[in-house]
Design a protein around this motif. Structure first.
Motif, PDB file in Angstrom:
ATOM      1  N   GLN A  17     -63.054  -6.623 -10.875  1.00  0.00           N
ATOM      2  CA  GLN A  17     -62.858  -6.568  -9.421  1.00  0.00           C
ATOM      3  C   GLN A  17     -61.424  -6.228  -9.012  1.00  0.00           C
ATOM      4  N   MET A  18     -60.583  -5.890  -9.974  1.00  0.00           N
ATOM      5  CA  MET A  18     -59.185  -5.624  -9.645  1.00  0.00           C
ATOM      6  C   MET A  18     -58.993  -4.284  -8.950  1.00  0.00           C
ATOM      7  N   ASP A  19     -58.006  -4.267  -8.036  1.00  0.00           N
ATOM      8  CA  ASP A  19     -57.602  -3.020  -7.402  1.00  0.00           C
ATOM      9  C   ASP A  19     -57.018  -2.069  -8.438  1.00  0.00           C
ATOM     10  N   TYR A  20     -56.972  -0.799  -8.075  1.00  0.00           N
ATOM     11  CA  TYR A  20     -56.298   0.178  -8.917  1.00  0.00           C
ATOM     12  C   TYR A  20     -54.838  -0.238  -9.118  1.00  0.00           C
ATOM     13  N   ASP A  21     -54.386  -0.209 -10.371  1.00  0.00           N
ATOM     14  CA  ASP A  21     -53.014  -0.561 -10.754  1.00  0.00           C
ATOM     15  C   ASP A  21     -52.707  -2.042 -10.536  1.00  0.00           C
ATOM     16  N   GLY A  22     -53.749  -2.875 -10.433  1.00  0.00           N
ATOM     17  CA  GLY A  22     -53.552  -4.313 -10.281  1.00  0.00           C
ATOM     18  C   GLY A  22     -53.168  -4.981 -11.589  1.00  0.00           C
ATOM     19  N   ALA A  23     -52.840  -6.267 -11.512  1.00  0.00           N
ATOM     20  CA  ALA A  23     -52.415  -7.014 -12.698  1.00  0.00           C
ATOM     21  C   ALA A  23     -53.059  -8.388 -12.713  1.00  0.00           C
ATOM     22  N   VAL A  24     -53.529  -8.780 -13.890  1.00  0.00           N
ATOM     23  CA  VAL A  24     -54.109 -10.104 -14.103  1.00  0.00           C
ATOM     24  C   VAL A  24     -53.262 -10.833 -15.134  1.00  0.00           C
ATOM     25  N   VAL A  25     -52.865 -12.051 -14.807  1.00  0.00           N
ATOM     26  CA  VAL A  25     -52.113 -12.872 -15.755  1.00  0.00           C
ATOM     27  C   VAL A  25     -53.053 -13.946 -16.306  1.00  0.00           C
ATOM     28  N   ALA A  26     -53.222 -13.969 -17.611  1.00  0.00           N
ATOM     29  CA  ALA A  26     -54.104 -14.944 -18.265  1.00  0.00           C
ATOM     30  C   ALA A  26     -53.261 -16.020 -18.935  1.00  0.00           C
ATOM     31  N   CYS A  27     -53.600 -17.294 -18.650  1.00  0.00           N
ATOM     32  CA  CYS A  27     -52.796 -18.382 -19.217  1.00  0.00           C
ATOM     33  C   CYS A  27     -53.646 -19.565 -19.679  1.00  0.00           C
ATOM     34  N   GLY A  28     -54.970 -19.464 -19.607  1.00  0.00           N
ATOM     35  CA  GLY A  28     -55.790 -20.622 -19.973  1.00  0.00           C
ATOM     36  C   GLY A  28     -57.157 -20.228 -20.490  1.00  0.00           C
ATOM     37  N   LEU A  29     -57.860 -21.216 -21.039  1.00  0.00           N
ATOM     38  CA  LEU A  29     -59.188 -20.959 -21.606  1.00  0.00           C
ATOM     39  C   LEU A  29     -60.149 -22.107 -21.341  1.00  0.00           C
ATOM     40  N   ALA A  30     -60.040 -22.691 -20.139  1.00  0.00           N
ATOM     41  CA  ALA A  30     -60.908 -23.818 -19.802  1.00  0.00           C
ATOM     42  C   ALA A  30     -62.385 -23.443 -19.882  1.00  0.00           C
ATOM     43  N   LYS A  44     -66.607  -3.799  -7.097  1.00  0.00           N
ATOM     44  CA  LYS A  44     -65.814  -3.488  -5.912  1.00  0.00           C
ATOM     45  C   LYS A  44     -64.392  -4.006  -6.087  1.00  0.00           C
ATOM     46  N   GLN A  45     -63.418  -3.190  -5.694  1.00  0.00           N
ATOM     47  CA  GLN A  45     -62.022  -3.567  -5.825  1.00  0.00           C
ATOM     48  C   GLN A  45     -61.654  -4.594  -4.744  1.00  0.00           C
ATOM     49  N   LEU A  46     -61.206  -5.765  -5.184  1.00  0.00           N
ATOM     50  CA  LEU A  46     -60.957  -6.868  -4.258  1.00  0.00           C
ATOM     51  C   LEU A  46     -59.546  -7.447  -4.342  1.00  0.00           C
ATOM     52  N   TRP A  47     -58.911  -7.412  -5.509  1.00  0.00           N
ATOM     53  CA  TRP A  47     -57.697  -8.194  -5.732  1.00  0.00           C
ATOM     54  C   TRP A  47     -56.542  -7.327  -6.214  1.00  0.00           C
ATOM     55  N   ALA A  48     -55.373  -7.520  -5.608  1.00  0.00           N
ATOM     56  CA  ALA A  48     -54.170  -6.823  -6.056  1.00  0.00           C
ATOM     57  C   ALA A  48     -53.613  -7.454  -7.326  1.00  0.00           C
ATOM     58  N   GLY A  49     -53.840  -8.752  -7.460  1.00  0.00           N
ATOM     59  CA  GLY A  49     -53.362  -9.485  -8.623  1.00  0.00           C
ATOM     60  C   GLY A  49     -54.196 -10.732  -8.814  1.00  0.00           C
ATOM     61  N   ALA A  50     -54.059 -11.350  -9.967  1.00  0.00           N
ATOM     62  CA  ALA A  50     -54.804 -12.576 -10.238  1.00  0.00           C
ATOM     63  C   ALA A  50     -54.088 -13.397 -11.288  1.00  0.00           C
ATOM     64  N   ILE A  51     -54.238 -14.712 -11.160  1.00  0.00           N
ATOM     65  CA  ILE A  51     -53.789 -15.658 -12.188  1.00  0.00           C
ATOM     66  C   ILE A  51     -55.027 -16.401 -12.651  1.00  0.00           C
ATOM     67  N   ASP A  52     -55.340 -16.270 -13.936  1.00  0.00           N
ATOM     68  CA  ASP A  52     -56.576 -16.846 -14.461  1.00  0.00           C
ATOM     69  C   ASP A  52     -56.285 -17.950 -15.468  1.00  0.00           C
ATOM     70  N   THR A  53     -56.861 -19.127 -15.216  1.00  0.00           N
ATOM     71  CA  THR A  53     -56.703 -20.274 -16.119  1.00  0.00           C
ATOM     72  C   THR A  53     -57.984 -20.573 -16.882  1.00  0.00           C
ATOM     73  N   VAL A  54     -59.015 -19.741 -16.687  1.00  0.00           N
ATOM     74  CA  VAL A  54     -60.356 -20.068 -17.174  1.00  0.00           C
ATOM     75  C   VAL A  54     -60.761 -19.273 -18.411  1.00  0.00           C
ATOM     76  N   GLY A  55     -60.501 -17.959 -18.394  1.00  0.00           N
ATOM     77  CA  GLY A  55     -60.887 -17.118 -19.508  1.00  0.00           C
ATOM     78  C   GLY A  55     -62.363 -16.762 -19.492  1.00  0.00           C
ATOM     79  N   SER A  56     -62.854 -16.238 -20.610  1.00  0.00           N
ATOM     80  CA  SER A  56     -64.267 -15.952 -20.844  1.00  0.00           C
ATOM     81  C   SER A  56     -64.887 -15.102 -19.729  1.00  0.00           C
ATOM     82  N   LYS A  57     -66.086 -15.474 -19.285  1.00  0.00           N
ATOM     83  CA  LYS A  57     -66.846 -14.657 -18.332  1.00  0.00           C
ATOM     84  C   LYS A  57     -66.137 -14.510 -16.993  1.00  0.00           C
ATOM     85  N   MET A  58     -65.417 -15.562 -16.576  1.00  0.00           N
ATOM     86  CA  MET A  58     -64.731 -15.466 -15.292  1.00  0.00           C
ATOM     87  C   MET A  58     -63.605 -14.453 -15.346  1.00  0.00           C
TER      88      MET A  58
END
Length: 329
Positions: free
Chosen positions: A233-246, A212-226
């Protein structure tokens, strides 16, 4: 003589202790800095505990961040008395870092302390805050606007996450904080600006190719399965920024979010980013972070407490930012 936290390796075990060193023991470089403050980041925790094999040579002074005043300079860009900040560039990993009262550094690694900011505030922000600002800017550049929808921030109890929540809120975004410690940190995250807080467990189930589409954008510090779950779960044309691998450096996902929803996955690196980009990000941090951030999400320790706190940060028991006082401003 000056005080420093020094790492040695004995039989593949990292040993950390505080020593008195002589200036002559510092590695050769261009700018000698009287360090006011350093900070404790997740990467510092890996270095000090030896868990992450971060350090490339021994002995090593850890500390990927520092702020202080120039004592001597061989580079015309900096003169005695100038206040400077350093983050990244492999300092504290391959070159002696900030957990010492003095550091000898390359001029290219430094930026001037932004006007309107103290040395202590710079380390309350540090690599984590710089990374968070770069992540927020990446979302803005990708066309994600406050009216686009909710922005998810994983690892919100950590340094990057807590600063990102604050910045997003200041810019008018609805930031949704993800944490494994809702009862412990939920109220603080809301005070920092989170519109709501959700438990990490809600994102730990294996991801389907699309959800299900839930998020317009995301900042992820975790990586992997998360990160895989967030992408699904991203909205259409959404953006995810990845910066970590905790949570790990793998990414068990499919191409479906990218080719069916036009989702953008953007990478952010604060270690080696260009000088101009750093200066702009630091100035934006001065403009955006409220005074309440420094009071709510940061605490100060002495160098003697760094090893114990490093163990805590690896266990996920540290909230917000930790600054290490080395000398008076």
């Amino acid at each position: 003589m000056f005080k420093a936290l020094v790492l040695e390796q004995q039989e593949k075990t990292t040993i950390a202790d505080i020593r008195q060193l002589d200036e002559s023991q510092l590695p050769e470089s261009e700018v000698l800095v009287d360090v006011d403050y350093s900070s404790l980041n997740y990467k510092d925790g890996l270095a000090i505990t030896g868990v992450g094999r971060i350090v490339r040579q021994f002995p090593m002074v850890p500390g990927i961040d520092l702020s202080g005043r120039v004592l001597d300079s061989k580079d015309k860009r900096y003169k005695v008395g100038d206040k400077v900040v350093l983050t990244g560039w492999g300092v504290g990993e391959g070159h002696w870092g900030g957990m010492a009262e003095k550091a000898n550094l390359k001029a290219d690694w430094l930026v001037p302390l932004p006007s309107g900011m103290t040395s202590k505030q710079a380390m309350m922000i540090g690599t984590a805050g710089l990374t968070a600002m770069l992540c927020v800017q990446a979302l803005i550049d990708a066309g994600v606007k406050p009216e686009s929808g909710e922005i998810l921030v994983t690892g919100s109890s950590g340094g990057v996450g807590s600063v990102a929540i604050t910045l997003l809120a200041q810019l008018g975004y609805k930031a949704v904080a993800v944490t494994g410690r809702v009862e412990e940190n939920g109220d603080l995250l809301k005070e920092l600006g989170a519109s709501r807080v959700i438990a990490r467990s809600e994102l730990e189930e294996p991801a389907r190719p699309l959800e299900k589409q839930l998020w317009a954008g995301a900042i992820d510090t975790v990586g992997s399965k998360m990160l895989a779950k967030v992408l699904a779960q991203m909205d259409y044309d959404g953006a995810v920024v990845a910066c970590g691998l905790a949570g790990g450096f793998d990414l068990p996902t499919t191409v479906m979010p990218f080719i069916l929803r036009g989702v953008k996955l953007l990478g952010v690196d604060s270690v080696s980013c260009a000088y101009e980009k750093r200066v702009k990000a630091w100035q934006r941090l001065v403009e955006l972070l409220p005074e309440s951030f420094y009071q709510q999400a940061c605490r100060e320790i002495a160098l003697e407490q760094a090893v114990e706190c490093a163990q805590d940060i690896i266990k996920g028991q540290v909230t917000g930012r930790i600054v290490i006082k080395l000398s008076a401003e």
